[in-house]
Design an enzyme around this catalytic site. Structure first.
Site, PDB file in Angstrom:
ATOM      1  N   SER A 119      -9.707  -0.468   6.803  1.00  8.46           N
ATOM      2  CA  SER A 119      -9.306  -0.475   5.896  1.00  8.46           C
ATOM      3  C   SER A 119      -8.804  -1.892   5.397  1.00  8.46           C
ATOM      4  O   SER A 119      -8.387  -1.850   4.145  1.00  8.46           O
ATOM      5  CB  SER A 119      -8.893   0.683   4.758  1.00  8.46           C
ATOM      6  OG  SER A 119      -9.157   1.893   5.857  1.00  8.46           O
ATOM      7  N   LYS A 159       0.541  -0.847   0.078  1.00  4.45           N
ATOM      8  CA  LYS A 159       0.079   0.383  -0.020  1.00  4.45           C
ATOM      9  C   LYS A 159       0.713   0.823  -0.042  1.00  4.45           C
ATOM     10  O   LYS A 159       1.508   1.418   0.501  1.00  4.45           O
ATOM     11  CB  LYS A 159      -0.766  -0.450   1.089  1.00  4.45           C
ATOM     12  CG  LYS A 159      -1.527   1.070   1.501  1.00  4.45           C
ATOM     13  CD  LYS A 159      -3.170   1.265   2.442  1.00  4.45           C
ATOM     14  CE  LYS A 159      -3.807   2.119   2.228  1.00  4.45           C
ATOM     15  NZ  LYS A 159      -4.836   1.738   3.919  1.00  4.45           N
ATOM     16  N   SER A 168     -10.413   2.786   3.049  1.00  4.10           N
ATOM     17  CA  SER A 168      -8.715   2.998   2.001  1.00  4.10           C
ATOM     18  C   SER A 168      -7.685   1.636   1.151  1.00  4.10           C
ATOM     19  O   SER A 168      -6.859   2.412   0.226  1.00  4.10           O
ATOM     20  CB  SER A 168      -7.876   3.850   2.381  1.00  4.10           C
ATOM     21  OG  SER A 168      -6.615   3.148   4.048  1.00  4.10           O
TER      22      SER A 168
END
Ligand code: GLN
Length: 483
Positions: free
Chosen positions: A175, A76, A151
């Site tokens: 997330s 990420k 997210s």
């Protein structure tokens, strides 16, 4: 080749069926071909990937082994990667090349993983849809008109579309688990302090926790093994031995006490999701689990408390992005104040600005007691509910999300509507507990997740329950058409 899980890749590499270099080239070609539809990557790191793959192959040729040696993954884009753009999904950090690797990145690299790239995400990890990224929205491979969740939507979409077997992600209020649910993956948010946050760009420091996103519980165990552990560079990291997570996958569920909170099934939950959750309960009962109704009476206060605490901490954490110490700098500032104002105004997107304002307000003199302190008291009550529940049960089970993935743009004009979608996930962050989401069926062709919560440091228990479930169901093996 792209359908293989981490566990299958490890076996194939050990048996010399293929090399890490071959696998890496196959996946990079697949990303180039398919990712334009999804937008799941912010940066690709082909050169690094090929050199890491060759190095992993050489280590294997020298007799080394390891479940992650030669395994392709992605990070990420809020994990710092030395010399590589680390954008956090924001214009603010569009030009930021991290000067060092996050502990998670360094540990996984040492274990022999191959980094294919950095995945798209909501700006500064704020969101539940992955629409707030400066680099554009991510699409859900199950239906390109729908969001993948946020997210960590880039990591989720990429793994779900078989662009790679697993990826790192972070979970401040859901997330990891929510995008796992929306894309038919297994995702684990570990206990707060289990995985180092050093080099992981902070959103809300008392809630943020890194963890794995993969297709199976077995793969989450493998990836978590490489991420977890004490880190003297992170003062909130906990010095507890890391168990062998793969070894914890063999436990019988006979007599396992599963608590199902009655508050989880109120208005707001899609009844089709409620039915799938009940089906998963029945499946686990068949494996020997004992079901008990429990109560989490303060759950209704969790969203308002979270949406004070998270923005408050964010407003403080994001003050470093001022165009001087870090981040985008405006052109031709007239003076220092103008430089701060315009750099931050240009660098941050709308949702980030909203949260900074809410957070700064909640922390301001005269309002602190009414908002921040009150929210912290609610946080304690939420934690106490869990502690009482875990005196009676071993696992808590419920839906991961109240609805399946919504259409792109459907909630853009109403941020509160999006905040409400976090109702089942944020309590684990408020309490610091580990939580896992696993695939449990479909509504209208869109995946649905079931969430499992466990006491502190019982990641192994979560992984075992999910693994036993996955040995007896096939939801997690379903593949989105076109991928
Ligand atoms: N949706 C939540 C938020 O926007 C959680 C995000 C996250 O876990 N990073 O704050």
């Amino acid at each position: 080749m792209h359908h293989m899980t981490l566990a299958e890749i490890a076996r194939g590499l050990a048996d010399k069926k293929f090399s890490s270099e071959e696998l890496t080239k196959t996946l990079l070609a697949r990303i180039a071909q398919l990712d334009p539809q999804l937008n799941s990557f912010i940066s690709l790191t082909e050169e690094l990937a090929l050199s890491q793959a060759k190095a992993a192959d050489a280590r294997r040729a020298n007799g080394e082994s390891g479940a992650l040696l030669g395994a392709p993954i992605a990070h990420k884009d809020l994990f710092c990667t030395q010399g590589i753009r680390t954008s956090c999904g924001s214009k603010m950090l569009d030009n930021f090349k991290a000067p060092y690797d996050a502990t998670v990145v360094a540990k996984l690299a040492a274990a022999g993983t191959v980094t294919l790239g950095k995945t798209n995400m909501d700006e500064f990890a704020m969101g539940s849809a992955n629409e707030s990224s400066y680099y554009g929205a991510v699409k859900n491979p199950w239906n390109l008109e729908h969001v993948p969740g946020g997210s960590s939507g880039g990591s989720a979409a990429a793994v779900a579309a078989r662009l790679l077997p697993a990826a790192t992600a972070t979970d401040t209020g859901g997330s990891i688990r929510q995008p796992a649910a929306f894309t038919n993956l297994t995702g684990l948010k570990p206990t707060y302090g289990r995985v180092s946050r050093w080099g992981m760009i902070a959103y809300a420091s008392s809630l943020d926790q890194g963890g794995p996103l993969a297709r199976t519980a077995q793969d989450c165990a493998i990836l978590l093994q490489g991420m977890a552990g004490f880190d003297p560079n992170d003062s909130t990291s906990i010095d507890e031995p890391v168990p062998d997570y793969s070894a914890s996958l063999n436990g019988s569920l006979q007599g396992l006490r599963i608590g199902v909170p009655k508050e989880y099934f109120g208005a707001g939950l899609d009844p089709r999701i409620a039915e799938l959750v009940h089906n998963s309960v029945k499946d686990l009962e068949k494996l020997g689990a004992v079901i008990k109704e429990i109560s989490l009476p303060n759950m209704q206060h969790a969203i308002p408390a979270y949406y004070v605490i998270a923005p408050a901490e964010a407003s403080s954490n994001l003050s470093r992005f001022d165009g001087v110490r870090f981040g985008h700098r405006c052109e031709n500032p007239e003076n220092l104040i103008d430089l701060y104002k315009r750099s931050r105004g240009e660098g941050f997107g709308a949702e980030v600005q909203r949260r900074i304002m809410v957070g700064a307000y909640a922390l301001s003199a005269g309002y602190y007691d009414a908002y921040y302190l009150k929210a912290q008291k609610i946080r304690r009550l939420v934690k106490n509910d869990f502690m009482a529940a875990f005196n009676e049960v071993d696992i808590i089970l419920g839906p991961t999300t109240p609805n399946p993935a919504w259409k792109l743009g459907a909630k853009n004009s109403d941020p509160i509507a999006e905040y409400l979608e976090d109702v089942y996930t944020i309590t684990a962050n408020l309490a610091g507990l580990p939580g896992l989401s696993m695939p449990a069926g479909f509504v209208d062709g869109l995946p649905v997740g079931v969430q499992l919560l466990a006491p502190y440091f019982q990641e192994g228990r979560l992984l075992n329950v999910a693994h036993q479930y996955q040995l007896n169901t096939d939801w997690h093996t379903r593949t989105p058409t076109g991928f």
